[in-house]
Design a protein around this motif. Structure first.
Motif, PDB file in Angstrom:
ATOM      1  N   LEU A 133     -15.911 -13.047  13.809  1.00  0.00           N
ATOM      2  CA  LEU A 133     -15.103 -12.401  12.785  1.00  0.00           C
ATOM      3  C   LEU A 133     -14.920 -10.930  13.129  1.00  0.00           C
ATOM      4  O   LEU A 133     -15.808 -10.300  13.701  1.00  0.00           O
ATOM      5  N   PHE A 134     -13.768 -10.383  12.778  1.00  0.00           N
ATOM      6  CA  PHE A 134     -13.597  -8.942  12.871  1.00  0.00           C
ATOM      7  C   PHE A 134     -14.486  -8.281  11.811  1.00  0.00           C
ATOM      8  O   PHE A 134     -14.816  -8.889  10.789  1.00  0.00           O
ATOM      9  N   ALA A 135     -14.862  -7.042  12.075  1.00  0.00           N
ATOM     10  CA  ALA A 135     -15.727  -6.327  11.131  1.00  0.00           C
ATOM     11  C   ALA A 135     -15.096  -6.256   9.747  1.00  0.00           C
ATOM     12  O   ALA A 135     -15.786  -6.306   8.730  1.00  0.00           O
ATOM     13  N   LYS A 136     -13.780  -6.134   9.700  1.00  0.00           N
ATOM     14  CA  LYS A 136     -13.048  -6.106   8.434  1.00  0.00           C
ATOM     15  C   LYS A 136     -11.764  -6.918   8.633  1.00  0.00           C
ATOM     16  O   LYS A 136     -11.091  -6.773   9.640  1.00  0.00           O
ATOM     17  N   GLU A 137     -11.462  -7.760   7.668  1.00  0.00           N
ATOM     18  CA  GLU A 137     -10.296  -8.633   7.786  1.00  0.00           C
ATOM     19  C   GLU A 137      -9.006  -7.839   7.655  1.00  0.00           C
ATOM     20  O   GLU A 137      -8.868  -6.975   6.780  1.00  0.00           O
ATOM     21  N   PHE A 138      -8.043  -8.154   8.521  1.00  0.00           N
ATOM     22  CA  PHE A 138      -6.733  -7.519   8.462  1.00  0.00           C
ATOM     23  C   PHE A 138      -5.843  -8.240   7.446  1.00  0.00           C
ATOM     24  O   PHE A 138      -6.239  -9.249   6.861  1.00  0.00           O
ATOM     25  N   ALA A 139      -4.647  -7.736   7.262  1.00  0.00           N
ATOM     26  CA  ALA A 139      -3.704  -8.342   6.325  1.00  0.00           C
ATOM     27  C   ALA A 139      -2.709  -9.212   7.082  1.00  0.00           C
ATOM     28  O   ALA A 139      -2.108  -8.756   8.065  1.00  0.00           O
ATOM     29  N   PRO A 140      -2.530 -10.475   6.667  1.00  0.00           N
ATOM     30  CA  PRO A 140      -1.511 -11.316   7.305  1.00  0.00           C
ATOM     31  C   PRO A 140      -0.120 -10.859   6.899  1.00  0.00           C
ATOM     32  O   PRO A 140       0.071 -10.216   5.863  1.00  0.00           O
TER      33      PRO A 140
END
Length: 350
Positions: A133-140
């Motif tokens: 997982l990325f450290a913080k989720e991005f926005a789709p």
């Protein structure tokens, strides 16, 4: 990301727009997607390379691919994902094949028998899996699409822009940013562990080996100079930056047997050997949450004749909307464990 890949690599073959290669010494140009993973090198090393039980002498006639793979120098344990791979080698028996398939099922947490053998000679099987997982989720992007250059056509993407980009500064490193050339490289840290994803957008097509060396140099030099906060050359993502990354789901497999032509001679044997099997596969998924990656390689050799906020930030645009490189790279490793040149929209989610 607990769910494993939907593993389709063994029934998915490389198309005219996708090629899986055994070694990263390959030219990359727009119009074709090229995949390299370290799986085949790990298999090769156990049969013909430094981990072989019998010292290798020569290949006749000379084969450039065999020579390049013989000369490949790497620290396998540093490059391949920690606790995310296996390799088995020995006589090509049903027992060895079943052992490899059992290790694969344990690694991916599912079913499947990606490995098979002809039952004679020597074999090596390698499996790699890494989900992070990325450290913080991005926005789709939702319904919006990123226009792929220069052919046009929209692809799904994810990212961040505006003031929200500041929140991603600790997880997105800017390894290189050359606005006059339209070139940049970004490194994305994982939520835990030392796995990272690196995206590099070159000015134009570039040999994969050269791209790897450039990125390795930038990665090694990151943080060695004083930070330029909020400026055009800041080494982290900052507010005002516009980041757009295509969603990826790429599945490919390649039969490389013909690439390893020639008679193999070992120092303790007068009998020439031939490569009877050399197959590899890769599956890569990237979305707003993180990365899912799997790869396999199988190689068999047989004796010849057998069965064959205080300051306004400088806004930067990081759009991966034309051919780019993607690397899966452990933080301190000299080599990536996988490299993909997206020279076409093949593998990008439409």
């Amino acid at each position: 990301m607990k769910a494993p890949f939907l593993w389709l690599a063994w029934v998915t073959v490389a198309t005219a727009e996708v090629e899986v290669v055994a070694h990263p010494a390959v030219e990359c140009a727009p119009g074709k997607t090229i995949v390299w993973t370290a799986a085949m090198q790990a298999a090769f090393d156990r049969l013909i390379g430094p981990k072989s039980s019998t010292p290798f002498d020569r290949v006749d006639p000379p084969n450039p691919l065999v020579a390049r793979m013989r000369d490949f120098r790497w620290k396998e344990e540093d490059v391949l994902p920690k606790d995310g791979w296996f390799a088995v080698a020995g006589p090509s028996t049903l027992e060895l094949t079943e052992q490899a398939n059992a290790k694969w099922r344990k690694l991916v947490g599912g079913e499947g028998k990606p490995f098979s053998s002809g039952g004679s000679g020597l074999a090596a099987f390698v499996g790699i899996r890494r989900d992070f997982l990325f450290a913080k989720e991005f926005a789709p992007s939702g319904a919006a699409k990123l226009t792929w250059q220069p052919t046009g056509g929209g692809v799904k993407f994810f990212g961040v822009k505006g003031d929200a980009s500041y929140e991603f500064g600790e997880q997105v490193r800017v390894l290189a940013f050359r606005p006059s050339e339209g070139t940049y490289a970004l490194q994305f840290l994982s939520k835990k562990g030392d796995d990272t994803m690196i995206l590099y957008l070159p000015k134009e097509g570039q040999p994969m080996m050269e791209a790897i060396r450039w990125v390795e140099t930038w990665k090694r030099g990151w943080g060695s100079a004083e930070e330029a906060k909020m400026e055009w050359n800041e080494k982290r993502l900052h507010e005002g930056d516009d980041l757009r990354i295509p969603e990826i789901q790429l599945d490919a497999a390649q039969d490389l047997g013909a690439k390893f032509s020639g008679n193999l001679f070992f120092k303790k044997s007068q009998t020439p050997w031939r490569v009877a099997q050399a197959t590899t596969s890769a599956s890569l998924g990237v979305d707003a949450k993180g990365v899912k990656f799997q790869s396999t390689a199988a190689m068999e050799i047989r004796p010849f004749g057998g069965v064959t906020d205080l300051q306004k930030a400088f806004p930067r645009r990081f759009w991966f909307d034309r051919p780019f490189f993607l690397f899966l790279w452990r933080e301190k490793a000299e080599w990536p464990c996988a490299a993909v040149w997206f020279g076409s929209v093949e593998g990008l989610m439409k």
